[in-house]
Design a protein around this motif. Structure first.
Motif, PDB file in Angstrom:
ATOM      1  N   UNK A   1      -4.032   0.577  -0.300  1.00  0.00           N
ATOM      2  CA  UNK A   1      -4.974  -0.500  -0.610  1.00  0.00           C
ATOM      3  C   UNK A   1      -5.893  -0.075  -1.748  1.00  0.00           C
ATOM      4  N   UNK A   2      -6.483  -1.076  -2.377  1.00  0.00           N
ATOM      5  CA  UNK A   2      -7.411  -0.822  -3.477  1.00  0.00           C
ATOM      6  C   UNK A   2      -8.809  -0.578  -2.932  1.00  0.00           C
ATOM      7  N   UNK A   3      -9.485   0.435  -3.489  1.00  0.00           N
ATOM      8  CA  UNK A   3     -10.847   0.774  -3.068  1.00  0.00           C
ATOM      9  C   UNK A   3     -11.712   0.995  -4.299  1.00  0.00           C
TER      10      UNK A   3
ATOM     11  N   UNK B   1      -1.936   3.985 -11.556  1.00  0.00           N
ATOM     12  CA  UNK B   1      -0.699   4.442 -10.888  1.00  0.00           C
ATOM     13  C   UNK B   1       0.137   3.254 -10.414  1.00  0.00           C
ATOM     14  N   UNK B   2      -0.513   2.206  -9.937  1.00  0.00           N
ATOM     15  CA  UNK B   2       0.191   1.039  -9.430  1.00  0.00           C
ATOM     16  C   UNK B   2      -0.368  -0.224 -10.084  1.00  0.00           C
ATOM     17  N   UNK B   3       0.336  -1.312  -9.916  1.00  0.00           N
ATOM     18  CA  UNK B   3      -0.129  -2.603 -10.430  1.00  0.00           C
ATOM     19  C   UNK B   3      -0.237  -3.586  -9.280  1.00  0.00           C
ATOM     20  N   UNK B   4      -0.951  -4.687  -9.532  1.00  0.00           N
ATOM     21  CA  UNK B   4      -1.097  -5.736  -8.529  1.00  0.00           C
ATOM     22  C   UNK B   4      -1.104  -7.079  -9.247  1.00  0.00           C
ATOM     23  N   UNK B   5      -0.432  -8.036  -8.675  1.00  0.00           N
ATOM     24  CA  UNK B   5      -0.330  -9.348  -9.304  1.00  0.00           C
ATOM     25  C   UNK B   5      -1.628 -10.127  -9.198  1.00  0.00           C
TER      26      UNK B   5
END
Length: 283
Positions: A176-178, A240-244
């Motif tokens: 999850x994003x923090x 490191x990761x992406x999110x739509x």
């Protein structure tokens, strides 16, 4: 013989008069005498304050502001000697060849409403990034210098985002994003820190810059049967990761990181030792 008897009678009479005066004066002195105040240890005061502050608490329930301030004030006055500690206790003095980060935990008290304990860290010792589900946490650095990095889950970026923001990649489990709330060194004496159930840095990591000790108060405490587990995390940079559907300005990306669940690292060991400070009386 007659003179001796007279002297004896006079002495007895004088003594009786003296005894009556003494009794009267003694009673008067007792009335005026103040009883010595019973000394209460700082840790006992902390315990009584916690009982009061967390008496009507529960999971996700934050004590009223006046109670937060009261407990914070009591913690602020706690010194290492108040809990039987000194900076040179043997279990925080380690050599550079030690590969395992051995953390010592001194258990003070625990009930269903709150717990009190002390973590002692050797130089470079680390308490890995972990959470405090539904808890209000007070931490008081007793001595030494510690680096604290703390996060809160991102739940409102941008408007209309899902409650839990996860990376787009389906191959990244439990991530999850923090948002980073604290990333700094703290040196004792300093103000106690407070973590709330949903903000203030509920997830944090401790790294000892020098040998140090921190007094923790948790309300309510961890409880596996009640679903309040201690979960550990590995942090990853935002890139490191992406999110739509989410855009973060380049200069703000350093404020966000992905946190991925993990097991307790093998190079960390927590050892329990006897608390040797003033004992608590639970009336």
């Amino acid at each position: 013989m007659g003179i001796e008897k007279t002297l004896v009678d006079r002495k007895v009479g004088d003594f009786c008069e003296l005894q009556r005066d003494t009794i009267t004066n003694s009673k008067s002195r007792k009335k005026n005498r103040r009883r010595p105040k019973k000394t209460v240890s700082p840790v006992q005061i902390l315990f009584e304050t916690c009982k009061d502050v967390f008496s009507s608490g529960g999971v996700g329930i934050v004590p009223p502001p006046q109670d937060i301030e009261k407990l914070q004030s009591v913690l602020d006055g706690i010194k290492p000697e108040d809990v039987g500690l000194t900076p040179n206790v043997p279990y925080i003095l380690t050599n550079a060849e030690q590969r395992i980060s051995r953390i010592t935990y001194l258990h003070i008290y625990e009930c269903e409403n709150f717990s009190m304990g002390i973590f002692c860290l050797p130089p470079s010792g680390v308490i890995p990034l972990h959470n405090h589900p539904g808890m209000t946490v007070f931490s008081k650095l007793l001595f030494g210098t510690m680096h604290i990095k703390a996060y809160d889950w991102v739940v409102d970026l941008p408007a209309g985002s899902p409650t839990i923001i996860k990376p787009s990649e389906n191959l990244v489990p439990e991530t999850r994003l923090a948002k980073v709330k604290v990333d700094a060194d703290f040196t004792a004496p300093c103000n106690p820190s407070i973590l709330y159930p949903a903000d203030g840095g509920n997830l944090h990591c401790f790294t000892a810059v020098t040998a140090c000790a921190v007094l923790d108060v948790l309300g309510p405490p961890y409880s596996d049967p009640d679903g309040r587990h201690c979960t550990y995390y590995q942090n990853h940079p935002f890139s490191r990761f992406s999110v739509n559907g989410i855009f973060i300005a380049e200069e703000e990306k350093k404020e966000y990181e992905w946190l991925q669940e993990r097991v307790l690292p093998d190079d960390v060991e927590v050892v329990g030792k006897m608390y040797n400070g003033p004992m608590i009386v639970d009336n």
